[in-house]
Enzyme design. Structure first.
Site, PDB file in Angstrom:
ATOM      1  CE  LYS A 176      -3.826  -8.472   8.824  1.00 24.26           C
ATOM      2  NZ  LYS A 176      -4.057  -8.680   7.527  1.00 24.26           N
ATOM      3  NE  ARG A 222      -7.407   0.501   7.606  1.00 20.51           N
ATOM      4  CZ  ARG A 222      -6.556   1.279   8.437  1.00 20.51           C
ATOM      5  NH1 ARG A 222      -5.521   0.158   7.955  1.00 20.51           N
ATOM      6  NH2 ARG A 222      -6.493   1.878   9.315  1.00 20.51           N
ATOM      7  NE  ARG A 273      -2.862  -1.052   2.946  1.00 17.87           N
ATOM      8  CZ  ARG A 273      -2.511  -1.911   2.958  1.00 17.87           C
ATOM      9  NH1 ARG A 273      -2.136  -1.643   4.128  1.00 17.87           N
ATOM     10  NH2 ARG A 273      -1.907  -2.766   2.205  1.00 17.87           N
ATOM     11  CD  GLU A 327      -9.778  -4.799   5.575  1.00 14.19           C
ATOM     12  OE1 GLU A 327      -8.855  -5.510   4.832  1.00 14.19           O
ATOM     13  OE2 GLU A 327      -9.102  -3.962   6.133  1.00 14.19           O
ATOM     14  CE  LYS A 374       0.434  -5.807   9.025  1.00 19.32           C
ATOM     15  NZ  LYS A 374       0.525  -5.473   7.663  1.00 19.32           N
TER      16      LYS A 374
END
Length: 284
Positions: A25, A30, A46, A74, A188
């Site tokens: 992560k 994003r 996003r 990302e 996540k």
């Protein structure tokens, strides 16, 4: 797809029994990247905005990909051996990264190949196609580090924590890509106790706010505490300036300046009822 937060890394059979893919992560924006041939690339945030003009090196790299390739990824910044989220905000304002800052696009999913929508395929197949599509693509575009071995993923997370790796994203290996959710197929795990929230309004002078009106994922609304530091106040004021609505008075929280476009923030939540301590703006 948006991963749901969990408090523990699921076992290999913990997301439906078909296996789990564990990914690092990363701390960034994003971004769904569309390679469009002769037309400019589109880097969709996003919120649906195009980030291409704000990150020209990434846009140029996506423009070199085959037309019709679509990546879920990302957008990250790297400085001094660490992921540096703050540099993304600085770059966005300055329209160029400092010489010592490297920008990257770390792809974790493939949504389309030229002439082919692959979202219905299982994640395992999409991962194989992703690695093939990026096999000869140089930085700044790279595939995310991923494994199906939980122990290996946990080891990576600990070893790479000094670089700013936040945790793991864990995905059902047989899951298709569902753009509007995905249930618990993606989750996540964060090493810290931070959560994301929506900034609905500012409390205090808009040029120097002292608190934020925040909406949590479960719908609860509360003011941040303690007071924002001068640096935090400046950061929020700069980001909120284009989105300020008319002054209003909330019956519970007093005078506020609502935002016409919500911002996203990262918080520490402690206690019951919770106290929300502002950490930073998410920016995406």
């Amino acid at each position: 797809m948006r991963p749901a937060a969990v408090t523990a890394v699921p076992p290999a059979d913990g997301l439906g029994g078909g296996g789990v893919q564990y990914e690092l992560k990363l701390d960034g924006f994003r971004c769904v990247a569309f390679a469009r041939g002769d037309r400019p690339p589109f880097l969709q945030s996003r919120g649906g905005r195009d980030l291409a003009a704000e990150f020209p090196p990434i846009a140029a790299a996506v423009a070199r990909l085959p037309e019709g390739l679509v990546l879920d990824a990302e957008l990250v910044a790297w400085r001094g051996g660490r992921f540096a989220f703050g540099e993304l905000l600085h770059t966005r304002r300055a329209r160029a990264a400092a010489p010592e800052v490297a920008l990257g696009l770390i792809a974790f999913d493939l949504l389309a190949l030229p002439g082919r929508d692959v979202r219905r395929l299982p994640l395992t197949d999409r991962r194989r196609l992703l690695l093939g599509a990026l096999a000869d693509v140089p930085p700044p575009i790279q595939p995310v580090l991923a494994t199906t071995d939980r122990a290996e993923a946990l080891e990576w997370m600990e070893q790479l924590a000094p670089t700013g790796v936040e945790g793991l994203v864990c995905k059902a290996a047989d899951s298709p890509y569902r753009p509007r959710g995905g249930g618990r197929a993606w989750v996540k795990y964060r090493r810290s106790d931070t959560v994301d929230a929506t900034v609905r309004a500012l409390a205090g002078p808009p040029e120097q706010p002292h608190a934020l009106l925040l909406e949590l994922a479960d719908g609860r609304v509360l003011l941040s505490a303690p007071r924002l530091t001068p640096a935090q106040s400046h950061e929020v004021a700069e980001a909120a300036r284009p989105h300020l609505g008319p002054a209003a008075v909330d019956p519970e929280h007093g005078p506020l300046r609502p935002l016409t476009t919500p911002l996203r923030a990262e918080l520490h939540l402690t206690g019951q009822p919770p106290t929300a301590t502002y950490v930073r703006l998410r920016g995406d």
